[in-house]
Scaffold this motif. Structure first.
Motif, PDB file in Angstrom:
ATOM      1  N   ALA A 154     -16.708  -2.486  27.838  1.00 22.41           N
ATOM      2  CA  ALA A 154     -16.356  -2.776  26.558  1.00 22.41           C
ATOM      3  C   ALA A 154     -15.099  -3.356  26.605  1.00 22.41           C
ATOM      4  O   ALA A 154     -14.941  -4.456  25.770  1.00 22.41           O
ATOM      5  N   GLY A 155     -14.063  -3.088  27.061  1.00 19.45           N
ATOM      6  CA  GLY A 155     -12.949  -3.567  26.823  1.00 19.45           C
ATOM      7  C   GLY A 155     -12.003  -2.109  26.931  1.00 19.45           C
ATOM      8  O   GLY A 155     -12.447  -0.870  26.200  1.00 19.45           O
ATOM      9  N   THR A 156     -10.279  -2.530  27.109  1.00 20.52           N
ATOM     10  CA  THR A 156     -10.210  -1.640  26.784  1.00 20.52           C
ATOM     11  C   THR A 156      -8.804  -1.015  25.408  1.00 20.52           C
ATOM     12  O   THR A 156      -9.079  -0.209  25.738  1.00 20.52           O
ATOM     13  N   ALA A 157      -9.893  -2.019  24.688  1.00 23.79           N
ATOM     14  CA  ALA A 157      -9.289  -2.419  23.309  1.00 23.79           C
ATOM     15  C   ALA A 157     -10.770  -1.029  22.846  1.00 23.79           C
ATOM     16  O   ALA A 157     -10.493  -0.908  21.481  1.00 23.79           O
ATOM     17  N   PHE A 158     -11.507  -0.377  23.287  1.00 28.26           N
ATOM     18  CA  PHE A 158     -12.201   0.712  22.654  1.00 28.26           C
ATOM     19  C   PHE A 158     -12.135   1.611  23.395  1.00 28.26           C
ATOM     20  O   PHE A 158     -12.071   1.571  24.689  1.00 28.26           O
ATOM     21  N   PRO A 159     -12.884   2.610  22.698  1.00 25.50           N
ATOM     22  CA  PRO A 159     -12.517   3.941  23.654  1.00 25.50           C
ATOM     23  C   PRO A 159     -13.581   3.719  24.511  1.00 25.50           C
ATOM     24  O   PRO A 159     -14.750   3.445  24.821  1.00 25.50           O
ATOM     25  N   ALA A 160     -13.706   4.412  25.262  1.00 24.26           N
ATOM     26  CA  ALA A 160     -14.412   4.577  26.490  1.00 24.26           C
ATOM     27  C   ALA A 160     -15.467   6.064  26.666  1.00 24.26           C
ATOM     28  O   ALA A 160     -15.576   6.901  25.515  1.00 24.26           O
ATOM     29  N   ILE A 161     -17.360   5.454  27.295  1.00 24.26           N
ATOM     30  CA  ILE A 161     -18.080   6.356  27.106  1.00 24.26           C
ATOM     31  C   ILE A 161     -18.304   7.473  28.020  1.00 24.26           C
ATOM     32  O   ILE A 161     -17.654   6.895  29.071  1.00 24.26           O
ATOM     33  N   TYR A 162     -17.708   8.393  27.366  1.00 29.18           N
ATOM     34  CA  TYR A 162     -18.053   9.498  29.822  1.00 29.18           C
ATOM     35  C   TYR A 162     -19.385  10.241  29.465  1.00 29.18           C
ATOM     36  O   TYR A 162     -20.064  10.527  28.027  1.00 29.18           O
ATOM     37  N   ASP A 163     -19.270  10.518  30.149  1.00 28.76           N
ATOM     38  CA  ASP A 163     -20.527  10.923  30.582  1.00 28.76           C
ATOM     39  C   ASP A 163     -20.655  12.435  32.007  1.00 28.76           C
ATOM     40  O   ASP A 163     -20.030  12.073  33.144  1.00 28.76           O
ATOM     41  N   MET A 164     -20.110  13.762  32.140  1.00 30.66           N
ATOM     42  CA  MET A 164     -19.600  14.367  32.308  1.00 30.66           C
ATOM     43  C   MET A 164     -20.666  16.056  32.646  1.00 30.66           C
ATOM     44  O   MET A 164     -21.559  16.243  31.908  1.00 30.66           O
ATOM     45  N   GLN A 165     -20.530  16.518  34.022  1.00 25.50           N
ATOM     46  CA  GLN A 165     -21.340  17.316  34.632  1.00 25.50           C
ATOM     47  C   GLN A 165     -20.396  18.476  34.961  1.00 25.50           C
ATOM     48  O   GLN A 165     -19.516  18.029  36.014  1.00 25.50           O
ATOM     49  N   ALA A 166     -20.025  19.441  34.909  1.00 22.63           N
ATOM     50  CA  ALA A 166     -19.301  20.830  35.621  1.00 22.63           C
ATOM     51  C   ALA A 166     -19.669  21.965  35.862  1.00 22.63           C
ATOM     52  O   ALA A 166     -20.922  21.907  35.042  1.00 22.63           O
ATOM     53  N   ILE A 167     -19.661  21.867  36.868  1.00 27.06           N
ATOM     54  CA  ILE A 167     -20.441  23.746  38.138  1.00 27.06           C
ATOM     55  C   ILE A 167     -19.467  24.890  37.871  1.00 27.06           C
ATOM     56  O   ILE A 167     -17.927  24.614  38.349  1.00 27.06           O
ATOM     57  N   ALA A 179     -16.901  -9.121  23.156  1.00 27.25           N
ATOM     58  CA  ALA A 179     -17.720  -7.895  22.952  1.00 27.25           C
ATOM     59  C   ALA A 179     -18.540  -7.484  22.510  1.00 27.25           C
ATOM     60  O   ALA A 179     -20.347  -7.598  22.360  1.00 27.25           O
ATOM     61  N   LYS A 180     -18.442  -7.894  20.990  1.00 33.81           N
ATOM     62  CA  LYS A 180     -19.057  -8.615  20.379  1.00 33.81           C
ATOM     63  C   LYS A 180     -20.284  -9.646  20.509  1.00 33.81           C
ATOM     64  O   LYS A 180     -21.466  -9.559  19.867  1.00 33.81           O
ATOM     65  N   ALA A 181     -19.930 -10.695  20.438  1.00 32.24           N
ATOM     66  CA  ALA A 181     -20.465 -11.692  21.328  1.00 32.24           C
ATOM     67  C   ALA A 181     -21.051 -11.630  22.439  1.00 32.24           C
ATOM     68  O   ALA A 181     -22.775 -11.818  22.631  1.00 32.24           O
ATOM     69  N   SER A 182     -20.997 -10.876  23.431  1.00 36.36           N
ATOM     70  CA  SER A 182     -22.075 -10.232  24.166  1.00 36.36           C
ATOM     71  C   SER A 182     -22.947  -8.905  24.419  1.00 36.36           C
ATOM     72  O   SER A 182     -23.647  -9.211  25.402  1.00 36.36           O
ATOM     73  N   GLY A 183     -22.594  -8.253  22.785  1.00 37.19           N
ATOM     74  CA  GLY A 183     -23.724  -7.237  23.370  1.00 37.19           C
ATOM     75  C   GLY A 183     -23.041  -5.736  23.991  1.00 37.19           C
ATOM     76  O   GLY A 183     -22.845  -5.456  24.183  1.00 37.19           O
ATOM     77  N   LEU A 184     -21.428  -5.644  23.866  1.00 39.38           N
ATOM     78  CA  LEU A 184     -20.683  -4.938  25.063  1.00 39.38           C
ATOM     79  C   LEU A 184     -20.172  -3.976  23.929  1.00 39.38           C
ATOM     80  O   LEU A 184     -20.203  -2.408  24.819  1.00 39.38           O
ATOM     81  N   VAL A 185     -20.767  -4.615  22.647  1.00 40.74           N
ATOM     82  CA  VAL A 185     -19.489  -3.366  22.038  1.00 40.74           C
ATOM     83  C   VAL A 185     -20.657  -2.368  21.582  1.00 40.74           C
ATOM     84  O   VAL A 185     -20.774  -1.346  21.109  1.00 40.74           O
ATOM     85  N   GLN A 186     -22.319  -2.727  21.695  1.00 35.47           N
ATOM     86  CA  GLN A 186     -23.349  -1.988  20.651  1.00 35.47           C
ATOM     87  C   GLN A 186     -23.018  -0.988  21.483  1.00 35.47           C
ATOM     88  O   GLN A 186     -23.697   0.583  21.042  1.00 35.47           O
ATOM     89  N   PRO A 187     -23.173  -0.208  22.914  1.00 34.10           N
ATOM     90  CA  PRO A 187     -22.923   1.331  23.575  1.00 34.10           C
ATOM     91  C   PRO A 187     -22.511   2.086  23.258  1.00 34.10           C
ATOM     92  O   PRO A 187     -21.984   3.150  22.812  1.00 34.10           O
ATOM     93  N   VAL A 188     -20.996   1.528  22.514  1.00 37.00           N
ATOM     94  CA  VAL A 188     -19.832   2.820  21.757  1.00 37.00           C
ATOM     95  C   VAL A 188     -20.821   2.310  20.466  1.00 37.00           C
ATOM     96  O   VAL A 188     -20.363   3.542  19.992  1.00 37.00           O
ATOM     97  N   ILE A 189     -21.403   1.410  19.715  1.00 39.75           N
ATOM     98  CA  ILE A 189     -21.598   1.595  18.662  1.00 39.75           C
ATOM     99  C   ILE A 189     -22.457   3.340  18.814  1.00 39.75           C
ATOM    100  O   ILE A 189     -23.022   4.045  18.472  1.00 39.75           O
ATOM    101  N   GLU A 190     -24.027   3.168  20.022  1.00 36.78           N
ATOM    102  CA  GLU A 190     -24.768   3.739  19.983  1.00 36.78           C
ATOM    103  C   GLU A 190     -24.100   4.954  19.767  1.00 36.78           C
ATOM    104  O   GLU A 190     -25.143   6.445  19.493  1.00 36.78           O
ATOM    105  N   GLU A 191     -22.988   5.058  20.820  1.00 36.29           N
ATOM    106  CA  GLU A 191     -22.460   6.719  21.361  1.00 36.29           C
ATOM    107  C   GLU A 191     -21.758   7.229  19.855  1.00 36.29           C
ATOM    108  O   GLU A 191     -22.292   8.606  19.843  1.00 36.29           O
ATOM    109  N   PHE A 192     -21.294   6.024  18.732  1.00 31.70           N
ATOM    110  CA  PHE A 192     -20.368   7.565  18.095  1.00 31.70           C
ATOM    111  C   PHE A 192     -22.088   7.523  16.920  1.00 31.70           C
ATOM    112  O   PHE A 192     -21.512   8.383  16.456  1.00 31.70           O
TER     113      PHE A 192
END
Length: 943
Positions: A454-467, A671-684
């Motif tokens: 989405a951009g550096t202005a947004f928080p990142a979405i992380y996906d983690m797995q740890a053994i 990001a609003k115009a392209s829809g890239l912000v939507q995954p971040v909203i969905e994560e919240f």
């Protein structure tokens, strides 16, 4: 500070491995006079010599006799009731613990000396009660300790209680040998007479050692005996050593005595207890376990892995100190039937299995606490507190601990941190140093992806797995069995946050693989990675292990200069991180680049650290691992290692954005115009669904919506947070968002905040400001007087009153009020700034205002807000270049200052730079939509 011998209260160690048991003992207390070898202290003589002492302890005397394989320990206590408060203290000390399978308790004397009278409560029917209580069951120890205790009646202030007793011991496992260990403790308990005495026949071999030369020792002959004596009433400080020193430097003061001549003798004596011939019957469940393993593989390493898994997973740990269990292991048959055993039982069981499977294996004694300090001890069973298996396969030494958890094939070459071991062999053996080698598999193996699409202005979405197979894995395994719902989720999230940059977990799960002895932790969530701007470029510094390594060594004391540093062991961490960078956040040509040490393969501060960094398009793959490479760092190597570590830490590994990276407000719009912000909203949204009763997650989403400029959804989330738990700060925040749209509702929120916290500084200031915007100065004055009556300081209240006076057109009065406040507190930078700011807003006394702000800027360690005020003065004076310089500096210090962004927009506009002005204006309202309200009513507006 005085020293005491560790005899009060006399409680014997209940560690998992103790060699100190008698041939015969009884649960009944015996009562008889002190033996002839004891030299009893003369109480009258002690009292005559120390009349000025106010110590409770008059006599603390310990005497030990080693003869004929027997160890007799005599303890003599004399305690003075110096006050009413001392009476219950003395009562608690008239008791002792002993183990009937290890020794007989013999009470010699219990007297109360009251002036010239000597009262003997035991002669008048007073009884000792014997209590059996397993105090350490929660630590999986069954020790069989008995406590002899009694309650003294009619004890009075001024009385002296004299209590003397002995413990007799004889241990057949020692082959007629004897040993004695006494820790000499530094403590705050003073004693009039504090002494230790050791007696042994002159004809017998005995070696002794005092670890530190901090007590005067005398050895003399008397009636065919050697007598060692120490007087411990010495006014000296125990020698201290740095906590990062190896254990051998931090042992304190102790006395060792033993009749063993060598470690060989100790090894040979212990070997008699671990013979496995005939331990597994041909037609038994244990033999069937052996056959099951043998049928599956002929490989000795695989067989060993399967055998230790049986011992670790199918037999729980329980220390058994009963029926001579403190030195003699229970049989494999009993261990398998009971399905529990201590380190000795598990070692013998593992040995029996390995021998049946054709594996060369033997026991090995170690000390889990003393570690390398064992080399400072004299030969004896008492130097150890644990036993494990030393196996040899294909010329390689394996150290196998049956009391461990999750040891599998990949872990067989791992070594324990005990540093030294004594192999147990019939022919005897010497102490063996345990060589360090790389750990077979990571304790923490983390794979994580941070999606910044989405951009550096947004928080990142992380996906983690740890053994994980460290304590975290077993704590989560226990939490899964013990907790449900929110409690279990909290335990999960606490561990997740150890392995991620962000703290906003939106989903998590944990499963434990019994076969592999490891846990799989999965999580996703939101991470504010913290991009920073420097020299006109944004960059993000990767979390890396080099930055976590510490070598803060204190060797300033001359006596510490030759002491090495202990390296923490065991550790093995591996991370594989992917960072997805925002392709659409660049305005035109340009790309992200890497800076710093991208590849690393070095030994730093005792650790091997490996790193590999690769960028492929908009994806960065960052891999690191580290593990200990040596037990300790020699003193002479510390300066160089410190220098090398600091040099490595300065080479920050980071991803750098191109100069034409879009401004945050531009990224948000794109990001609003392209829809890239939507995954971040969905994560919240997932975050809120994951923790629907957590007020904080609604505030996190509200903050995010605020950054998007969507104040309606932000307010709705704050309402949800307040429905869970009200607090003044959230009401104030809600008002800030509403003030530009619905001032009446903002006032209502501020009043709710002040109802909860009447002197809330921000809420009072905001409410005054709202009323001033509405030209309701009378209400603004009421707010101030109410706050003053509720406890707001006069300085704060008068500062707000100055705002009202200015709004009423009374600029002179406002200025005079602030001047009086500054005269009362001339060092207050905030007051100087307030006067400067008000003068700037009112376009009043600008030259003097410039002096105020300049003084605040020059004296402040954090001058961002003061620079903002001075920039306003420069702007009013038409000194736009100076205003721009201050605003640039303020925003470097604090990029989130919306007022500085807005004022810089006006400054750019005044200079004719309209594109830059528009950029700053959009950035300002992205930070805070209502920022214009700060300036509008003073004739200052971007528009």
């Amino acid at each position: 500070m005085r020293f005491i011998v560790d005899i009060l209260p006399l409680t014997f160690a209940t560690s998992a491995f103790v060699f100190a048991a008698p041939a015969m003992a009884a649960e009944e207390i015996r009562f008889q006079d002190a033996p002839a070898w004891v030299e009893s202290k003369d109480l009258a003589d002690v009292l005559d010599r120390e009349r000025s002492s106010d110590a409770i302890f008059v006599i603390l005397d310990k005497q030990v006799k080693l003869e004929g394989g027997n160890v007799d320990t005599y303890s003599d206590l004399a305690l003075r009731a110096i006050s009413v408060e001392a009476l219950p203290v003395i009562g608690k000390l008239i008791k002792t613990d002993w183990q009937p399978d290890q020794g007989d308790l013999i009470i010699h004397r219990l007297e109360i000396i009251r002036g010239d009278q000597i009262l003997r409560p035991l002669d008048n029917g007073l009884k000792f009660e014997v209590i059996r209580r397993e105090k350490n069951l929660e630590q999986q120890q069954l020790n069989g300790v008995l406590t002899a205790t009694t309650q003294l009646e009619d004890l009075q202030v001024g009385d002296i209680v004299r209590f003397s007793f002995s413990i007799s011991q004889s241990n057949p496992a020692l082959d007629g040998n004897m040993e004695q260990y006494t820790q000499l403790l530094k403590g705050s308990l003073a004693a009039w007479e504090n002494s230790f005495r050791l007696v042994w026949p002159k004809s017998d071999y005995l070696q002794w050692n005092l670890s530190l030369d901090d007590h005067p020792v005398s050895v003399a002959e008397a009636s065919g005996y050697n007598v060692l004596q120490m007087a411990l009433n010495i006014e000296n400080e125990a020698e201290t050593f740095p906590e990062d020193a190896p254990v051998r430097y931090r042992l304190g003061s102790f006395l060792d005595a033993t009749s063993f001549k060598s470690w060989n003798e100790v090894s040979a004596a212990a070997a008699k207890l671990y013979q496995t011939d005939g331990m597994i019957a041909a037609d038994s469940d244990l033999q069937r376990e052996v056959d099951r393993i043998a049928d599956q593989t002929a490989d000795p390493m695989q067989r060993t892995a399967m055998a230790i898994q049986v011992v670790q997973d199918k037999v729980r740990y329980l220390y058994n100190g009963l029926a001579f269990g403190n030195y003699s292991p229970q049989s494999p048959k009993d261990t398998w039937r009971l399905r529990y055993g201590d380190c000795k039982a598990k070692t013998l069981l593992l040995l029996a299995l390995l021998h049946k499977l054709g594996i060369d294996a033997e026991p090995a004694l170690v000390n889990t606490v003393w570690q390398d300090g064992v080399v400072e001890r004299l030969p004896g069973f008492q130097a150890f507190n644990h036993i494990l298996v030393r196996a040899t396969i294909n010329g390689k030494t394996l150290w196998l601990d049956g009391t461990g958890n999750g040891t599998r094939f990949a872990d067989l070459m791992d070594v324990p941190d005990h540093r030294y071991a004594l192999p147990v062999r019939t022919r005897g053996a010497a102490l063996e140093e345990i060589a360090m080698r790389p750990i077979g598999r990571p304790y923490n193996d983390v794979k994580i992806q941070y999606d910044m699409s989405a951009g550096t202005a947004f928080p990142a979405i992380y996906d983690m797995q740890a053994i994980i197979r460290n304590d975290d894995a077993y704590s989560l395994k226990g939490a899964e069995a013990q907790y449900t719902g929110d409690k279990y989720r909290e335990a999960l999230d606490e561990v997740v946050n150890k392995y991620t940059v962000g703290e906003l977990v939106s989903a998590s799960s944990f499963t434990f693989d019994e076969e592999r002895g490891e846990g799989l932790l999965k999580a996703r969530g939101i991470a504010y990675l913290g991009w920073k701007t420097r020299l006109g470029k944004k960059k993000y510094s990767f979390w890396n292990v080099v930055d976590t390594v510490k070598l803060d060594v204190d060797r300033e004391k001359p006596e510490w200069k030759d002491i090495p540093v202990k390296v923490s062991y065991p550790q093995y961490f591996r991370e594989d991180a992917r960072y997805i960078l925002p392709k659409n956040a660049i305005d035109g040509e340009g790309e992200f680049t890497l800076s710093g040490k991208q590849v690393l393969a070095e030994k730093l501060a005792g650790y091997q650290i490996n790193r590999d960094t690769v960028m492929d398009g908009n994806v960065v793959r960052f891999q690191e691992n580290y593990y200990p490479a040596q037990w300790e760092i020699a003193a002479g190597e510390i300066p160089l290692e410190t220098k090398r570590l600091k040099a490595a830490q300065k080479k920050d590994i980071a991803v750098v954005a191109p100069k034409n990276l879009m401004e945050d407000w531009q990224q948000i719009e794109a990001a609003k115009a392209s829809g890239l912000v939507q995954p971040v909203i969905e994560e919240f949204d997932r975050l809120v669904a994951y923790k629907p009763q957590d007020k904080d997650v609604y505030q996190e989403r509200a903050y995010f919506f605020q950054s998007l400029g969507d104040y309606d959804r932000a307010v709705a989330d704050l309402d949800r947070s307040l429905a869970i738990e009200e607090n003044a700060d959230t009401h104030y925040w809600r008002a800030e968002l509403l003030v530009g749209k619905n001032s009446d509702e903002a006032v209502a929120s501020l009043n709710r905040a002040l109802a909860m916290d009447p002197v809330h500084s921000d809420a009072n200031t905001e409410l005054v400001d709202v009323y001033l915007q509405k030209s309701e100065t009378r209400k603004a004055r009421q707010v101030i007087e109410t706050a003053r009556s509720k406890g707001m300081s006069d300085e704060s209240a008068d500062g707000l009153l100055a705002l009202v006076l200015q709004a009423e057109g009374k600029q002179e009065q406002a200025d005079a009020l602030l001047t009086r406040l500054i005269e009362d507190d001339p060092e207050s930078l905030s007051l100087l700034n307030t006067r400067c700011w008000l003068r700037g807003r009112g376009n009043f006394k600008l030259e003097e205002a410039l002096e105020d702000c300049t003084e605040a800027v020059e004296l402040s360690k954090e001058p961002a807000s003061y620079l903002d005020s001075r920039a306003l003065i420069f702007y009013r004076l038409g000194m736009y270049d100076d205003a721009m310089a201050d605003l640039n500096r303020a925003l470097r210090l604090n990029p989130s200052l919306s007022s500085s962004r807005y004022l810089r927009a006006m400054t750019h506009k005044a200079k004719g730079n309209l594109p830059a002005a528009y950029n700053d204006y959009r950035a300002a309202i992205q930070l805070f939509k209502n920022v214009h309200l700060i300036y509008d009513r003073f004739g200052l507006s971007y528009k």
